[in-house]
Scaffold this motif. Structure first.
Motif, PDB file in Angstrom:
ATOM      1  N   LEU A   1       0.831  -1.209   0.000  1.00  0.00           N
ATOM      2  CA  LEU A   1       0.000   0.000   0.000  1.00  0.00           C
ATOM      3  C   LEU A   1       0.864   1.257   0.000  1.00  0.00           C
ATOM      4  O   LEU A   1       0.586   2.204  -0.747  1.00  0.00           O
ATOM      5  CB  LEU A   1      -0.946  -0.012   1.198  1.00  0.00           C
TER       6      LEU A   1
ATOM      7  N   ILE B   1      -2.048   4.921   6.006  1.00  0.00           N
ATOM      8  CA  ILE B   1      -2.689   3.605   6.008  1.00  0.00           C
ATOM      9  C   ILE B   1      -3.418   3.461   7.331  1.00  0.00           C
ATOM     10  O   ILE B   1      -2.857   3.730   8.394  1.00  0.00           O
ATOM     11  CB  ILE B   1      -1.661   2.471   5.820  1.00  0.00           C
TER      12      ILE B   1
ATOM     13  N   GLY C   1      -9.059  -0.945   8.347  1.00  0.00           N
ATOM     14  CA  GLY C   1     -10.343  -0.806   7.678  1.00  0.00           C
ATOM     15  C   GLY C   1     -11.519  -0.625   8.619  1.00  0.00           C
ATOM     16  O   GLY C   1     -12.501   0.016   8.268  1.00  0.00           O
TER      17      GLY C   1
ATOM     18  N   ARG D   1     -10.946   6.894  10.215  1.00  0.00           N
ATOM     19  CA  ARG D   1     -11.397   7.132   8.836  1.00  0.00           C
ATOM     20  C   ARG D   1     -12.189   8.436   8.740  1.00  0.00           C
ATOM     21  O   ARG D   1     -11.996   9.220   7.808  1.00  0.00           O
ATOM     22  CB  ARG D   1     -12.286   5.976   8.340  1.00  0.00           C
TER      23      ARG D   1
ATOM     24  N   GLU E   1     -10.069   7.046   0.008  1.00  0.00           N
ATOM     25  CA  GLU E   1      -9.522   5.698  -0.157  1.00  0.00           C
ATOM     26  C   GLU E   1      -8.945   5.536  -1.555  1.00  0.00           C
ATOM     27  O   GLU E   1      -9.594   5.845  -2.546  1.00  0.00           O
ATOM     28  CB  GLU E   1     -10.603   4.649   0.090  1.00  0.00           C
TER      29      GLU E   1
ATOM     30  N   ARG F   1      -6.823  -0.952  -0.923  1.00  0.00           N
ATOM     31  CA  ARG F   1      -6.858  -1.717   0.320  1.00  0.00           C
ATOM     32  C   ARG F   1      -6.240  -3.082   0.068  1.00  0.00           C
ATOM     33  O   ARG F   1      -6.202  -3.556  -1.061  1.00  0.00           O
ATOM     34  CB  ARG F   1      -8.252  -1.825   0.919  1.00  0.00           C
ATOM     35  N   ARG F   2      -5.747  -3.678   1.154  1.00  0.00           N
ATOM     36  CA  ARG F   2      -5.167  -5.011   1.092  1.00  0.00           C
ATOM     37  C   ARG F   2      -5.640  -5.785   2.313  1.00  0.00           C
ATOM     38  O   ARG F   2      -5.786  -5.216   3.408  1.00  0.00           O
ATOM     39  CB  ARG F   2      -3.633  -4.971   1.126  1.00  0.00           C
TER      40      ARG F   2
ATOM     41  N   CYS G   1      -5.428  -7.909   5.576  1.00  0.00           N
ATOM     42  CA  CYS G   1      -4.446  -8.006   6.657  1.00  0.00           C
ATOM     43  C   CYS G   1      -3.926  -9.441   6.726  1.00  0.00           C
ATOM     44  O   CYS G   1      -4.695 -10.390   6.606  1.00  0.00           O
ATOM     45  CB  CYS G   1      -5.113  -7.619   7.976  1.00  0.00           C
TER      46      CYS G   1
ATOM     47  N   ASP H   1      -8.737  -5.678   6.924  1.00  0.00           N
ATOM     48  CA  ASP H   1      -8.102  -4.942   5.833  1.00  0.00           C
ATOM     49  C   ASP H   1      -7.282  -3.767   6.344  1.00  0.00           C
ATOM     50  O   ASP H   1      -7.627  -3.143   7.353  1.00  0.00           O
ATOM     51  CB  ASP H   1      -9.156  -4.350   4.882  1.00  0.00           C
ATOM     52  N   TRP H   2      -6.230  -3.458   5.587  1.00  0.00           N
ATOM     53  CA  TRP H   2      -5.515  -2.185   5.709  1.00  0.00           C
ATOM     54  C   TRP H   2      -5.967  -1.338   4.536  1.00  0.00           C
ATOM     55  O   TRP H   2      -6.141  -1.830   3.423  1.00  0.00           O
ATOM     56  CB  TRP H   2      -4.007  -2.410   5.629  1.00  0.00           C
ATOM     57  N   VAL H   3      -6.172  -0.032   4.770  1.00  0.00           N
ATOM     58  CA  VAL H   3      -6.694   0.863   3.742  1.00  0.00           C
ATOM     59  C   VAL H   3      -5.740   2.031   3.559  1.00  0.00           C
ATOM     60  O   VAL H   3      -5.351   2.698   4.517  1.00  0.00           O
ATOM     61  CB  VAL H   3      -8.093   1.402   4.136  1.00  0.00           C
ATOM     62  N   LEU H   4      -5.360   2.273   2.301  1.00  0.00           N
ATOM     63  CA  LEU H   4      -4.536   3.431   1.942  1.00  0.00           C
ATOM     64  C   LEU H   4      -5.459   4.596   1.634  1.00  0.00           C
ATOM     65  O   LEU H   4      -6.350   4.481   0.786  1.00  0.00           O
ATOM     66  CB  LEU H   4      -3.666   3.103   0.721  1.00  0.00           C
TER      67      LEU H   4
END
Length: 192
Positions: free
Chosen positions: A101, A148, A151, A157, A167, A170-171, A173, A184-187
């Motif tokens: 990310l 990052i 989620g 957020r 956003e 996302r990837r 975790c 999830d991790w969110v950029l």
């Protein structure tokens, strides 16, 4: 470095306890998990975290909010190169989604840690630190910001989205032996 006016200041070694706690808040407990893995028999994992944060403070890498009774919030970040390094094959799986990310936000100022003690949330401290982060980015000649976030961290957020972050990717975790429900991790990215 930009000029810091109270209640903002550079962290010192004396802030190490608070910094370790703030980093662990921001990292959803992952930092403490990692410090456990680094600890030798009988060694306190928190001491590893305190030492690591004291070293960062010595290098002038951390800004804190302090109204006179010690650090209650903190910011750590750095510029991401225009051409990020490829994710190494030997990178531990737990870090891989985070690095992937981060690499999706080239030429940005990356907010690595933004945290506040729970009892001081809702006071505008996070917004103030994000404003400082943007001034640091502009001083570095960067035109965008990145961060990052977990989620499911709805409070964080909301803060970032109010500040203009959106956003970008996302990837999932990767937990390994880390006991977490995080999915999830969110950029999030913001153009300046």
């Amino acid at each position: 470095m930009i000029e810091l006016l109270p209640p903002y200041r550079l962290a010192t070694r004396e802030d190490a306890q608070e910094l370790a706690e703030l980093v662990n808040f921001a990292g959803e407990g992952l930092p403490l998990h990692l410090w456990h893995g680094l600890a030798t028999a009988g060694e306190d994992p928190w001491e590893i975290g305190r030492q690591r944060q004291a070293d960062k403070a010595d290098e002038g890498q951390v800004i804190v909010v302090d109204f006179g009774a010690g650090a209650i919030a903190g910011l750590t970040g750095y510029p991401i190169d225009a051409v990020p390094e490829p994710v190494p094959d030997d990178m531990p799986e737990i870090f891989r989604p985070l690095q992937e990310l981060e690499n999706l936000a080239p030429a940005s100022w990356y907010v690595n840690v933004l945290a506040c003690y729970p009892e001081h949330r809702g006071m505008g401290l996070g917004s103030g630190l994000l404003t400082l982060a943007e001034a640091l980015a502009e001083a570095e000649g960067l035109g965008r910001m990145s961060i990052i976030v977990a989620g499911d961290n709805e409070g964080a957020r909301r803060l970032y989205e109010r500040q203009g972050y959106a956003e970008a990717a996302r990837r999932p975790c990767v937990h390994g032996d880390w006991d977490s429900d995080l999915e999830d991790w969110v950029l999030l990215v913001k153009e300046l």
